[in-house]
Design a protein around this motif. Structure first.
Motif, PDB file in Angstrom:
ATOM      1  N   PRO A 194     -66.128   5.611  49.698  1.00 39.39           N
ATOM      2  CA  PRO A 194     -67.167   5.278  50.680  1.00 39.39           C
ATOM      3  C   PRO A 194     -66.905   5.833  52.071  1.00 39.39           C
ATOM      4  CG  PRO A 194     -65.740   3.389  50.332  1.00 39.39           C
ATOM      5  CD  PRO A 194     -65.330   4.435  49.324  1.00 39.39           C
ATOM      6  N   THR A 195     -65.678   6.321  52.339  1.00 35.92           N
ATOM      7  CA  THR A 195     -65.374   6.796  53.692  1.00 35.92           C
ATOM      8  C   THR A 195     -64.791   8.208  53.710  1.00 35.92           C
ATOM      9  OG1 THR A 195     -63.130   5.840  53.633  1.00 35.92           O
ATOM     10  CG2 THR A 195     -64.904   4.449  54.488  1.00 35.92           C
ATOM     11  N   SER A 196     -64.763   8.909  52.566  1.00 36.21           N
ATOM     12  CA  SER A 196     -64.094  10.210  52.536  1.00 36.21           C
ATOM     13  C   SER A 196     -64.810  11.246  53.385  1.00 36.21           C
ATOM     14  CB  SER A 196     -63.978  10.715  51.099  1.00 36.21           C
ATOM     15  OG  SER A 196     -65.251  10.953  50.544  1.00 36.21           O
ATOM     16  N   ALA A 197     -66.110  11.060  53.646  1.00 35.87           N
ATOM     17  CA  ALA A 197     -66.846  12.028  54.453  1.00 35.87           C
ATOM     18  C   ALA A 197     -66.905  11.629  55.931  1.00 35.87           C
ATOM     19  CB  ALA A 197     -68.278  12.179  53.918  1.00 35.87           C
ATOM     20  N   LEU A 198     -66.175  10.568  56.306  1.00 35.65           N
ATOM     21  CA  LEU A 198     -66.293  10.033  57.655  1.00 35.65           C
ATOM     22  C   LEU A 198     -65.032  10.252  58.468  1.00 35.65           C
ATOM     23  CD1 LEU A 198     -67.933   6.609  56.708  1.00 35.65           C
ATOM     24  CD2 LEU A 198     -69.092   8.728  57.344  1.00 35.65           C
ATOM     25  N   ASP A 199     -65.193  10.277  59.793  1.00 36.22           N
ATOM     26  CA  ASP A 199     -64.050  10.385  60.691  1.00 36.22           C
ATOM     27  C   ASP A 199     -63.223   9.102  60.649  1.00 36.22           C
ATOM     28  OD1 ASP A 199     -64.921  12.902  61.649  1.00 36.22           O
ATOM     29  OD2 ASP A 199     -66.394  11.890  62.881  1.00 36.22           O
ATOM     30  N   VAL A 200     -61.967   9.192  61.122  1.00 36.21           N
ATOM     31  CA  VAL A 200     -61.056   8.058  60.952  1.00 36.21           C
ATOM     32  C   VAL A 200     -61.526   6.803  61.672  1.00 36.21           C
ATOM     33  CG1 VAL A 200     -58.979   9.355  60.428  1.00 36.21           C
ATOM     34  CG2 VAL A 200     -59.616   9.022  62.812  1.00 36.21           C
ATOM     35  N   GLY A 330     -61.192  15.519  66.996  1.00 35.07           N
ATOM     36  CA  GLY A 330     -62.267  14.655  67.480  1.00 35.07           C
ATOM     37  C   GLY A 330     -63.185  14.283  66.343  1.00 35.07           C
ATOM     38  N   GLU A 331     -64.102  13.371  66.615  1.00 28.65           N
ATOM     39  CA  GLU A 331     -65.048  12.924  65.601  1.00 28.65           C
ATOM     40  C   GLU A 331     -66.141  13.964  65.394  1.00 28.65           C
ATOM     41  OE1 GLU A 331     -65.369   8.204  66.007  1.00 28.65           O
ATOM     42  OE2 GLU A 331     -65.714   9.224  67.896  1.00 28.65           O
ATOM     43  N   SER A 332     -66.973  13.762  64.381  1.00 23.05           N
ATOM     44  CA  SER A 332     -68.122  14.632  64.166  1.00 23.05           C
ATOM     45  C   SER A 332     -69.002  14.617  65.411  1.00 23.05           C
ATOM     46  CB  SER A 332     -68.937  14.148  62.954  1.00 23.05           C
ATOM     47  OG  SER A 332     -68.184  14.241  61.783  1.00 23.05           O
ATOM     48  N   GLY A 333     -69.459  15.793  65.804  1.00 20.45           N
ATOM     49  CA  GLY A 333     -70.290  15.894  67.002  1.00 20.45           C
ATOM     50  C   GLY A 333     -69.507  16.071  68.278  1.00 20.45           C
ATOM     51  N   VAL A 517     -57.889  17.065  72.473  1.00 19.14           N
ATOM     52  CA  VAL A 517     -58.696  15.979  71.928  1.00 19.14           C
ATOM     53  C   VAL A 517     -60.075  16.049  72.565  1.00 19.14           C
ATOM     54  CG1 VAL A 517     -58.899  13.490  71.604  1.00 19.14           C
ATOM     55  CG2 VAL A 517     -56.635  14.563  71.623  1.00 19.14           C
ATOM     56  N   LEU A 518     -61.113  16.137  71.727  1.00 19.92           N
ATOM     57  CA  LEU A 518     -62.489  16.290  72.192  1.00 19.92           C
ATOM     58  C   LEU A 518     -63.292  15.027  71.933  1.00 19.92           C
ATOM     59  CD1 LEU A 518     -63.052  19.804  70.647  1.00 19.92           C
ATOM     60  CD2 LEU A 518     -62.940  19.357  73.102  1.00 19.92           C
ATOM     61  N   ARG A 519     -64.163  14.723  72.870  1.00 18.09           N
ATOM     62  CA  ARG A 519     -65.093  13.607  72.695  1.00 18.09           C
ATOM     63  C   ARG A 519     -66.428  13.972  73.333  1.00 18.09           C
ATOM     64  NH1 ARG A 519     -64.905   7.429  75.130  1.00 18.09           N
ATOM     65  NH2 ARG A 519     -66.282   6.502  73.557  1.00 18.09           N
ATOM     66  N   ARG A 520     -67.471  14.002  72.518  1.00 19.09           N
ATOM     67  CA  ARG A 520     -68.819  14.327  72.981  1.00 19.09           C
ATOM     68  C   ARG A 520     -68.842  15.631  73.764  1.00 19.09           C
ATOM     69  NH1 ARG A 520     -70.292   8.162  74.965  1.00 19.09           N
ATOM     70  NH2 ARG A 520     -70.254   7.218  72.877  1.00 19.09           N
ATOM     71  N   GLY A 521     -68.116  16.614  73.266  1.00 20.66           N
ATOM     72  CA  GLY A 521     -68.148  17.944  73.847  1.00 20.66           C
ATOM     73  C   GLY A 521     -67.156  18.210  74.948  1.00 20.66           C
ATOM     74  N   ALA A 522     -66.499  17.181  75.457  1.00 22.04           N
ATOM     75  CA  ALA A 522     -65.558  17.344  76.566  1.00 22.04           C
ATOM     76  C   ALA A 522     -64.131  17.115  76.089  1.00 22.04           C
ATOM     77  CB  ALA A 522     -65.894  16.376  77.694  1.00 22.04           C
ATOM     78  N   ALA A 523     -63.188  17.823  76.718  1.00 21.30           N
ATOM     79  CA  ALA A 523     -61.772  17.641  76.409  1.00 21.30           C
ATOM     80  C   ALA A 523     -61.237  16.463  77.215  1.00 21.30           C
ATOM     81  CB  ALA A 523     -60.996  18.907  76.753  1.00 21.30           C
ATOM     82  N   VAL A 524     -60.796  15.417  76.510  1.00 23.85           N
ATOM     83  CA  VAL A 524     -60.276  14.245  77.210  1.00 23.85           C
ATOM     84  C   VAL A 524     -58.765  14.310  77.383  1.00 23.85           C
ATOM     85  CG1 VAL A 524     -62.172  12.781  76.410  1.00 23.85           C
ATOM     86  CG2 VAL A 524     -60.051  12.872  75.082  1.00 23.85           C
TER      87      VAL A 524
END
Length: 580
Positions: A194-200, A330-333, A517-524
């Motif tokens: 149920p979670t293999s296609a999802l980010d951690v 980073g997560e998807s997107g 590490v990326l979040r919503r397009g920006a490097a955090v």
């Protein structure tokens, strides 16, 4: 173990497959026996082809065409009496499905009807089982749907009910599937990867949700997964499957603390989250430390124009030293793939610069396909899906040799058949594939072999930089470990520089020298892997690290180093001896 809800005894399942001009039956599951107690989680673990999904489909009565239960029983204990699902007529099983047994499928992207609203999909079990007087009118069903969507944590459930699957993220779609599964409060939930296609981070939220619902409803969960770290963290009992047979089964702590078979030890040793591998320390500065091989500065990428513009990458900068691995996490997107494709000169960013050595990747401007073709000799891309990245009609030799055939003689291309065959043979040898693979078609290879072919195709023109876009995320843990070992050896032997794109920080810990590490397009956060992973400065990085499944009772200690690199190799050797 608590009172049994499900007892599988001696289950054997076969599929009809084509062979030559006729058909034969191939055994997929042979003599498997399992028990699942009420309110418990039983995890079925193993690699692709081990029979996990086939067992789940047999229980819920959804074997694909050509599948057949050949022997054994599947007893579901209802109201104090066992019902053998394997012997029930299809209509009787259909009446139980959704009401007493429910399925949470693997892929939220393909499991929802794209032309049906989320509300309609969640309402389907209620409409099918109309014998319940509560769900016989449209208003009561609508109220129940909104209640279910709220229960699984979707914001503004009334609005979500009217949306279509493409308007929701992967995590939201998976929550909608869970809402449909629990609509009639079933006794048993079969959760198939149920979670293999999802980010951690999304994975953790979905697994937490299943735990909460299990506590509320008293349901049992059959969790099908190839991820032993997830099984260790969430399951009461574990059954390890291999090639359709049961290797071992028992309480999770007993199986994972003292595995009885070489295969289970190999799965444990290969699970990135369970390996006792410290992040790579910063390498000593080389003579080119002041001039990294890859330098990305001020990168911006927008999709659309004007008011409709969406900024997918926002002022990202990083550098990669020659012969090292830099990870984008980073997560998807988050913009990872967009950056990787820009570095590989597959699209033009809105702003910024990308240099590889003394070459400006973006200098020619215009369409990426019109740029200086020699950029392609500097950088190559290996994509995520080893099944979709190869032409099914071309032999492996044709696939690997294609880049050389595309270059003219002045550019170093190879048109002579004998010379091309020699280059292909060398490329196959580099990725540890036998020479006879050259004449096969992709469908005749495993997923791990196909990914090796994709790597060989990228290396045949001798690039300096390889962009690896989620190159191991679609693979089982053992195959994943083998590919990572291959990448490490190729880097040592050929001096390759990697841009490694992933959402899995456990893999980053093993392979990366530096991380962004990326979040919503920006490097955090950007820095050496050792610093970022051991002493993260940003709360988002800490959240990603916290979401990696690895229960404290299974974490390696100084006295328990069985998951070290040496022991991982020893486990593979044990498995090879056992097979021999």
């Amino acid at each position: 173990m608590t009172e049994p809800l499900l007892r599988v005894d001696g289950l054997a399942v076969s599929y009809r497959t084509r062979q030559g001009s006729g058909h034969v039956r191939r055994t997929a599951v042979e003599g498997v026996s399992l028990e699942l107690g009420r309110g418990e989680v039983l995890a079925l673990v193993g690699e692709s082809g081990s029979g996990k999904t086939t067992i789940g489909q047999s229980i819920i009565g959804l074997l694909p065409e050509g599948g057949r239960v050949e022997a054994g029983s599947i007893e579901l204990h209802l109201a104090g009496r066992p019902v053998d699902l394997a012997k029930l007529p299809a209509r009787a099983v259909q009446e139980l499905r959704g009401r007493r047994i429910a399925l949470v499928p693997q892929d939220p992207g393909s499991s929802l009807n794209p032309v049906q609203t989320i509300g309609a999909s969640v309402a389907a079990p209620l409409r099918i089982h109309r014998e319940d007087a509560r769900w016989r009118d449209r208003d009561s069903i609508r109220r129940r749907v909104v209640e279910l969507l709220d229960r699984v944590g979707l914001d503004d459930p009334e609005r979500r009910a009217g949306q279509y699957p493409h308007e929701l993220s992967g995590g939201m779609r998976q929550r909608a599937l869970i809402a449909a599964a629990i609509a009639l409060e079933p006794d048993l939930i079969v959760a198939d990867e149920p979670t293999s296609a999802l980010d951690v981070t999304v994975q953790r939220r979905i697994l937490d949700l299943l735990d909460e619902l299990r506590g509320e409803l008293g349901s049992s969960v059959l969790l099908i997964t190839h991820d032993l770290a997830v099984a260790a963290e969430r399951a009461d009992r574990i059954a390890v499957l291999r090639q359709g047979a049961l290797e071992e089964a028992g309480p999770a702590r007993e199986v994972l603390r003292a595995p009885a078979t070489a295969y289970t030890r190999t799965l444990l040793a290969d699970a990135p989250a369970l390996q006792d591998v410290a992040p790579r320390p910063a390498r000593a500065a080389g003579p080119n430390a002041a001039a990294p091989l890859v330098r990305v500065e001020g990168l911006v990428h927008e999709y659309g124009h004007g008011r409709d513009a969406f900024r997918a990458v926002d002022d990202v900068a990083f550098a990669i030293e020659r012969g090292t691995t830099h990870a984008l996490v980073g997560e998807s997107g988050s913009g990872k793939t967009t950056i990787g494709r820009a570095v590989a000169a597959l699209h033009a960013p809105t702003a910024g610069s990308i240099r590889i050595g003394d070459r400006d990747v973006l200098a020619a401007g215009g369409s990426p396909w019109r740029r200086d073709r020699s950029i392609r000799r500097l950088v190559q891309l290996v994509s995520q899906n080893p099944y979709a990245s190869l032409d099914p009609r071309r032999t492996i030799a044709q696939a690997i040799g294609e880049p050389l055939r595309n270059w003219g003689p002045a550019e170093g291309g190879v048109r002579d058949r004998a010379a091309l065959a020699r280059r292909v043979a060398t490329a196959l040898d580099q990725v540890a594939l036998p020479a006879d693979v050259a004449h096969r078609l992709p469908r005749e290879l495993s997923g791990g072999q196909r990914q090796r072919v994709a790597i060989a195709r990228a290396l045949i023109i001798e690039p300096e930089v390889v962009v690896l876009d989620e190159a191991v995320s679609a693979l089982d843990v053992t195959v994943q470990s083998q590919i990572l070992e291959l990448l490490e050896s190729l880097q040592r032997d050929l001096g390759l520089t990697y841009l490694f794109i992933t959402h899995d920080l456990a893999v980053v810990r093993r392979i990366a020298d530096s991380v962004t590490v990326l979040r919503r397009g920006a490097a955090v956060e950007t820095g050496a892997a050792e610093r970022v992973l051991l002493a993260p400065e940003h709360e988002y990085t800490r959240a990603l690290l916290d979401a990696v499944p690895a229960p404290e009772w299974l974490r390696p200690t100084p006295a328990d180093d069985r998951r070290s690199v040496d022991d991982r190799r020893a486990a593979h050797d044990d498995l090879r001896l056992e097979v021999a």
